[in-house]
Design an enzyme around this catalytic site. Structure first.
Site, mmCIF file in Angstrom:
data_model
loop_
_atom_site.group_PDB
_atom_site.id
_atom_site.type_symbol
_atom_site.label_atom_id
_atom_site.label_comp_id
_atom_site.label_asym_id
_atom_site.label_seq_id
_atom_site.Cartn_x
_atom_site.Cartn_y
_atom_site.Cartn_z
ATOM 1 N N CYS A 158 -9.724 -1.834 -2.176
ATOM 2 C CA CYS A 158 -8.358 -2.768 -2.822
ATOM 3 C C CYS A 158 -7.710 -3.521 -1.675
ATOM 4 O O CYS A 158 -7.263 -4.563 -2.152
ATOM 5 C CB CYS A 158 -7.498 -1.547 -3.028
ATOM 6 S SG CYS A 158 -7.210 -0.322 -2.055
ATOM 7 N N HIS A 251 -0.852 -4.319 -2.147
ATOM 8 C CA HIS A 251 -1.191 -4.719 -0.558
ATOM 9 C C HIS A 251 -0.861 -6.028 -0.478
ATOM 10 O O HIS A 251 -1.268 -7.229 -1.310
ATOM 11 C CB HIS A 251 -2.851 -4.866 -0.393
ATOM 12 C CG HIS A 251 -2.900 -2.737 -1.397
ATOM 13 N ND1 HIS A 251 -2.407 -2.190 -0.681
ATOM 14 C CD2 HIS A 251 -4.534 -2.057 -1.110
ATOM 15 C CE1 HIS A 251 -2.591 -0.643 -1.343
ATOM 16 N NE2 HIS A 251 -4.153 -1.194 -1.178
#
Ligand SMILES: NC(=O)c1ccc[n+]([C@@H]2O[C@H](COP(=O)([O-])OP(=O)(O)OC[C@H]3O[C@@H](n4cnc5c(N)ncnc54)[C@H](OP(=O)(O)O)[C@@H]3O)[C@@H](O)[C@H]2O)c1
Length: 361
Positions: A158, A251
């Site tokens: 990710c 993120h």
């Protein structure tokens, strides 16, 4: 309307599994018909097995509540009721490799969120906008596994989605050196603040195994297909630091980059704005219309404000400026459980269906 393909979620009780369940509610092409997990959950209805551990802010879809959870190790049983599976399980690497291969050998396309097969030479690791051509290794993988319909395709870690799209769009200027620091949400560890209270008011400067993945996986994404295998790219040189921060989802990355042919700021912004891939050409159901969105404001992108851009499937960038040591620096952001996990896998499945790799069994 054509009949929907039957999708199984292996690891459907977990955090990423729950995201799959939510994303596939009302999906135009796929319908969840099977859910499998560990032997502890098997035999209960989905609602009973997830009781007290539903982690999403949206309610559990009615359509899955009464689906009986199956034991994921009973491969033939699960395989008999599906046209494809999405897999996100918390098991040892060798166990995941064996489980995913067993499903593929049973003739089932496996789209995986797990890292176990990311470096298997004939398994494509795909960001659909970036390297759809890697799907061609599926032919040699099928030959190896002895199946005409099954295969494994994986999505990358990710963390890399928050900087690799921007670097890919600048590939023509030949990036040579990249320094990326990622500031990663707690959902990336399958956690919320309720089950990880130590993360409140805290930053942890270590995520096991993450820096190697963040440095190496981009090179495989930019690799070439040679003799039915992916050969990773040799440049740019990437170094990273991966930090856990007190954020639920999203993120963020800060990136420094130097190029062989240094572009102007305008050329970079133009490249990001115009970057499109197969999902946009094919108008896949989960594809963001605009893949990379640049924010002019100095204080954007922000995790809380911008992670859901394009339903969590778009990538945001900001703060592009020249640097005194490298050529440029910028900030990137992606939603780690949507674009970076379940949403990215659903987009891979859509691409695979559109390209004829997944059909009704
Ligand atoms: N969280 C993220 O943002 C993220 C992003 C990308 C990739 N991933 C990867 O996705 C995978 C799952 O992550 P997660 O956060 O969803 O984990 P999680 O919430 O801990 O869920 C784990 C799932 O695995 C199942 N499981 C555990 N042992 C099993 C066994 N022996 N046989 C079959 N199923 C078993 C669990 O079933 P029970 O409920 O029955 O125990 C549960 O469904 C991991 O490989 C992770 O690295 C996560």
């Amino acid at each position: 309307m054509t009949e929907k393909l039957r999708a199984g979620i292996v690891g459907g009780t977990g955090m990423v599994g729950q995201r799959f369940i939510a994303l596939l509610e009302n999906h135009p092409w796929f319908q969840v018909t099977a859910i499998a997990a560990s032997a502890n959950s098997a035999g209960k209805t989905y609602e009973e097995s997830v009781k007290g551990r539903w982690k999403l802010s949206t309610p559990m879809p009615e359509s899955v509540k009464h689906i009986p959870v199956q034991d994921a190790s009973r491969v033939e049983e699960v395989a008999s009721g599906v046209d494809l599976i999405f897999c996100a399980v918390d098991m040892k690497k060798n166990e995941i490799q064996a489980l995913e291969e067993a499903y593929a050998k049973a003739g089932v396309p496996v789209i995986s969120n797990n890292s176990a097969h990311r470096w298997t030479p004939d398994v494509p690791m795909v960001v659909p906008e970036i390297n759809p051509e890697h799907l061609e290794v599926i032919a040699s993988q099928r030959k190896r596994l002895g199946t005409e319909t099954g295969f494994i395709a994986v999505k990358p870690n990710c963390s890399i989605q928050s900087y690799v799209p921007m670097l890919t769009a600048l590939g023509g200027f030949k990036p040579t050196q990249v320094v990326a620091s990622t500031y990663q949400a707690i959902s990336g560890a399958g956690k919320t603040f309720t089950d990880w209270p130590e993360m409140l008011d805290n930053v942890i400067p270590y995520i096991g195994g993450e820096e190697e993945k963040s440095e190496q996986e981009p090179l495989r994404i930019w690799g070439t297909v040679e003799d039915g295998k992916i050969v990773k790219a040799s440049a740019p040189h990437i170094t990273t630091q991966c930090i856990r921060v007190p954020v639920t989802d999203g993120h963020l990355a800060t990136v420094f980059v130097s190029f062989e042919n240094k572009p102007s700021k305008e050329e970079i912004l133009e490249s990001w704005k115009n970057y499109k891939g197969r999902p946009q050409e094919l108008e896949l159901p989960s594809a963001p219309k605009q893949f990379i969105t640049y924010f002019e404001e100095d204080n954007r992108p922000q995790t809380n404000l911008d992670r859901d851009i394009e339903n969590g499937m778009g990538i945001s960038a900001g703060r592009l400026r020249e640097d005194s040591l490298y050529d440029f620096k910028f900030v990137g952001l992606s939603h780690n459980t949507l674009r970076g996990a379940a949403g990215g896998a659903v987009l891979i499945a859509e691409l695979l269906k559109a390209e004829g790799y997944i059909t009704k069994r």
